[in-house]
Design a protein around this motif. Structure first.
Motif, PDB file in Angstrom:
ATOM      1  N   SER A 135      54.365  48.629  56.303  1.00  0.00           N
ATOM      2  CA  SER A 135      54.856  47.985  55.077  1.00  0.00           C
ATOM      3  C   SER A 135      54.319  46.565  54.943  1.00  0.00           C
ATOM      4  N   SER A 136      54.269  45.844  56.056  1.00  0.00           N
ATOM      5  CA  SER A 136      53.753  44.470  56.038  1.00  0.00           C
ATOM      6  C   SER A 136      52.264  44.452  55.685  1.00  0.00           C
ATOM      7  N   THR A 137      51.525  45.404  56.246  1.00  0.00           N
ATOM      8  CA  THR A 137      50.099  45.511  55.932  1.00  0.00           C
ATOM      9  C   THR A 137      49.890  45.797  54.458  1.00  0.00           C
ATOM     10  N   TRP A 138      50.639  46.760  53.937  1.00  0.00           N
ATOM     11  CA  TRP A 138      50.498  47.137  52.536  1.00  0.00           C
ATOM     12  C   TRP A 138      50.887  45.992  51.610  1.00  0.00           C
ATOM     13  N   TYR A 139      51.914  45.247  51.981  1.00  0.00           N
ATOM     14  CA  TYR A 139      52.335  44.110  51.153  1.00  0.00           C
ATOM     15  C   TYR A 139      51.208  43.090  51.025  1.00  0.00           C
ATOM     16  N   CYS A 140      50.598  42.729  52.154  1.00  0.00           N
ATOM     17  CA  CYS A 140      49.543  41.714  52.138  1.00  0.00           C
ATOM     18  C   CYS A 140      48.328  42.181  51.335  1.00  0.00           C
ATOM     19  N   LEU A 141      47.891  43.409  51.560  1.00  0.00           N
ATOM     20  CA  LEU A 141      46.696  43.889  50.881  1.00  0.00           C
ATOM     21  C   LEU A 141      46.954  44.161  49.403  1.00  0.00           C
ATOM     22  N   ASN A 142      48.155  44.602  49.073  1.00  0.00           N
ATOM     23  CA  ASN A 142      48.501  44.798  47.664  1.00  0.00           C
ATOM     24  C   ASN A 142      48.605  43.453  46.947  1.00  0.00           C
ATOM     25  N   LYS A 143      49.163  42.451  47.640  1.00  0.00           N
ATOM     26  CA  LYS A 143      49.247  41.102  47.085  1.00  0.00           C
ATOM     27  C   LYS A 143      47.857  40.534  46.832  1.00  0.00           C
ATOM     28  N   MET A 144      46.930  40.831  47.731  1.00  0.00           N
ATOM     29  CA  MET A 144      45.543  40.399  47.580  1.00  0.00           C
ATOM     30  C   MET A 144      44.951  40.937  46.280  1.00  0.00           C
ATOM     31  N   LYS A 145      45.142  42.239  46.017  1.00  0.00           N
ATOM     32  CA  LYS A 145      44.609  42.842  44.798  1.00  0.00           C
ATOM     33  C   LYS A 145      45.329  42.325  43.556  1.00  0.00           C
ATOM     34  N   GLU A 146      46.634  42.111  43.641  1.00  0.00           N
ATOM     35  CA  GLU A 146      47.394  41.607  42.501  1.00  0.00           C
ATOM     36  C   GLU A 146      46.913  40.230  42.065  1.00  0.00           C
ATOM     37  N   GLN A 147      46.611  39.372  43.057  1.00  0.00           N
ATOM     38  CA  GLN A 147      46.145  38.028  42.716  1.00  0.00           C
ATOM     39  C   GLN A 147      44.780  38.074  42.040  1.00  0.00           C
ATOM     40  N   TRP A 148      43.930  39.011  42.459  1.00  0.00           N
ATOM     41  CA  TRP A 148      42.650  39.149  41.785  1.00  0.00           C
ATOM     42  C   TRP A 148      42.840  39.671  40.371  1.00  0.00           C
ATOM     43  N   LYS A 149      43.733  40.633  40.190  1.00  0.00           N
ATOM     44  CA  LYS A 149      43.988  41.177  38.857  1.00  0.00           C
ATOM     45  C   LYS A 149      44.533  40.109  37.914  1.00  0.00           C
ATOM     46  N   LEU A 150      45.400  39.242  38.442  1.00  0.00           N
ATOM     47  CA  LEU A 150      45.944  38.162  37.620  1.00  0.00           C
ATOM     48  C   LEU A 150      44.845  37.202  37.188  1.00  0.00           C
ATOM     49  N   LEU A 151      43.949  36.868  38.112  1.00  0.00           N
ATOM     50  CA  LEU A 151      42.830  35.985  37.777  1.00  0.00           C
ATOM     51  C   LEU A 151      41.920  36.646  36.752  1.00  0.00           C
ATOM     52  N   LYS A 152      41.648  37.924  36.951  1.00  0.00           N
ATOM     53  CA  LYS A 152      40.762  38.664  36.051  1.00  0.00           C
ATOM     54  C   LYS A 152      41.340  38.708  34.637  1.00  0.00           C
ATOM     55  N   GLU A 153      42.647  38.933  34.528  1.00  0.00           N
ATOM     56  CA  GLU A 153      43.293  38.979  33.221  1.00  0.00           C
ATOM     57  C   GLU A 153      43.322  37.611  32.558  1.00  0.00           C
ATOM     58  N   ALA A 154      43.556  36.578  33.379  1.00  0.00           N
ATOM     59  CA  ALA A 154      43.634  35.221  32.831  1.00  0.00           C
ATOM     60  C   ALA A 154      42.282  34.734  32.321  1.00  0.00           C
ATOM     61  N   LYS A 155      41.205  35.239  32.916  1.00  0.00           N
ATOM     62  CA  LYS A 155      39.867  34.769  32.557  1.00  0.00           C
ATOM     63  C   LYS A 155      39.038  35.839  31.849  1.00  0.00           C
ATOM     64  N   GLN A 156      39.694  36.875  31.313  1.00  0.00           N
ATOM     65  CA  GLN A 156      38.946  37.976  30.710  1.00  0.00           C
ATOM     66  C   GLN A 156      38.108  37.542  29.506  1.00  0.00           C
ATOM     67  N   ASN A 157      38.449  36.436  28.889  1.00  0.00           N
ATOM     68  CA  ASN A 157      37.660  35.954  27.752  1.00  0.00           C
ATOM     69  C   ASN A 157      36.417  35.192  28.198  1.00  0.00           C
ATOM     70  N   ASP A 158      36.406  34.799  29.483  1.00  0.00           N
ATOM     71  CA  ASP A 158      35.268  34.033  29.997  1.00  0.00           C
ATOM     72  C   ASP A 158      34.134  34.950  30.455  1.00  0.00           C
ATOM     73  N   CYS A 159      34.521  36.024  31.190  1.00  0.00           N
ATOM     74  CA  CYS A 159      33.526  36.973  31.655  1.00  0.00           C
ATOM     75  C   CYS A 159      34.226  38.218  32.136  1.00  0.00           C
ATOM     76  N   SER A 160      33.447  39.274  32.302  1.00  0.00           N
ATOM     77  CA  SER A 160      34.004  40.550  32.732  1.00  0.00           C
ATOM     78  C   SER A 160      33.556  40.856  34.148  1.00  0.00           C
ATOM     79  N   ILE A 161      34.493  41.322  34.974  1.00  0.00           N
ATOM     80  CA  ILE A 161      34.164  41.644  36.357  1.00  0.00           C
ATOM     81  C   ILE A 161      33.168  42.800  36.441  1.00  0.00           C
ATOM     82  N   GLU A 162      33.161  43.658  35.407  1.00  0.00           N
ATOM     83  CA  GLU A 162      32.266  44.811  35.454  1.00  0.00           C
ATOM     84  C   GLU A 162      30.804  44.402  35.311  1.00  0.00           C
TER      85      GLU A 162
END
Length: 240
Positions: free
Chosen positions: A89-116
């Motif tokens: 559970s601790s492992t999953w929390y950390c790695l899921n949090k890692m992806k969530e923070q990237w998704k938040l950044l990607k959404e916040a900056k989606q008008n600047d550039c696309s990750i794709e």
């Protein structure tokens, strides 16, 4: 649904069943998956999501085999299982949090550039965020804000794998007490006599492959790459 999302969930159980047929089959499957895993890890500019879904499928199947297979052998205590679940559970929390923070950044900056269509260099040059690197296993970019979760997640993943593999191998094989303190695996010659036990055994051996991959990741981060000093440097500032 894309084939890269489905294929890992079909290939992994198929490979485990093939590996459970004999010792030779186990060696071939483990060597094949190990070489492929290391190739994917070191391959540059690997951008498809197959590796990410392979990681998810690996976690799910290894968890199911542990809880529905190895536990059924009645050689693991409830306390040991609880410790395993806490690690997982601790492992999953950390790695899921890692992806969530990237998704938040990607959404916040989606008008600047696309990750794709953008690379690490694009993000750095545009001053959006200082990208350290891209994780092929988790299909996201690693930067200052999620680096701690990336590193902690892989440390916990290593501990979880080592602990689970120790419990698994000492359950399916004949154990012995080393120095009168630690239970260790001694004889695994009889595991192929029963398909149920054989699947549990080859899943543990398959887990060794991912323990090696996680170890390579940690060695890179702690001894080779310079991202940890960059993260620890309080003078490094990143605009998000």
């Amino acid at each position: 649904m894309e084939i890269e999302r489905i294929l890992p969930f079909v290939l992994i159980p198929s490979l485990l069943l093939i590996a459970s047929l004999s010792e030779a089959a186990t060696v071939v499957v483990v060597l094949f998956t190990g070489i492929c895993a290391l190739y994917v890890h070191f391959k540059k500019h690997h951008r498809n999501r197959f590796s990410y879904y392979w990681t998810l499928a690996t976690i799910i199947y290894m968890y199911l085999v542990f809880e529905m297979g190895i536990i059924m052998l009645n050689k693991i205590t409830p306390t040991e299982n609880i410790v395993f679940l806490i690690f997982l559970s601790s492992t999953w929390y950390c790695l899921n949090k890692m992806k969530e923070q990237w998704k938040l950044l990607k959404e916040a900056k989606q008008n600047d550039c696309s990750i794709e269509t953008s690379s690490e260099l694009d993000y750095n040059q545009k001053g959006i965020v200082e990208i350290y690197f891209r994780s092929v296993w988790w299909d996201c970019y690693i930067f200052r804000e999620n680096y701690k979760h990336y590193l902690c997640g892989h440390v916990l993943a290593f501990l979880t794998l080592v602990y689970a593999l120790h419990l698994g191998l000492t359950s399916v094989c004949r154990p012995y007490m080393m120095f009168g303190l630690v239970l260790m695996t001694h004889d695994c010659n009889d595991v192929y006599l029963d398909v149920f036990v054989a699947v549990c055994f080859v899943t543990c051996v398959y887990g060794v492959v991912y323990t090696i991959v996680v170890s390579v990741v940690l060695i890179q981060e702690l001894l080779i790459n310079n991202y940890l000093p960059m993260y620890m440097d309080s003078t490094s500032t990143i605009t998000v």
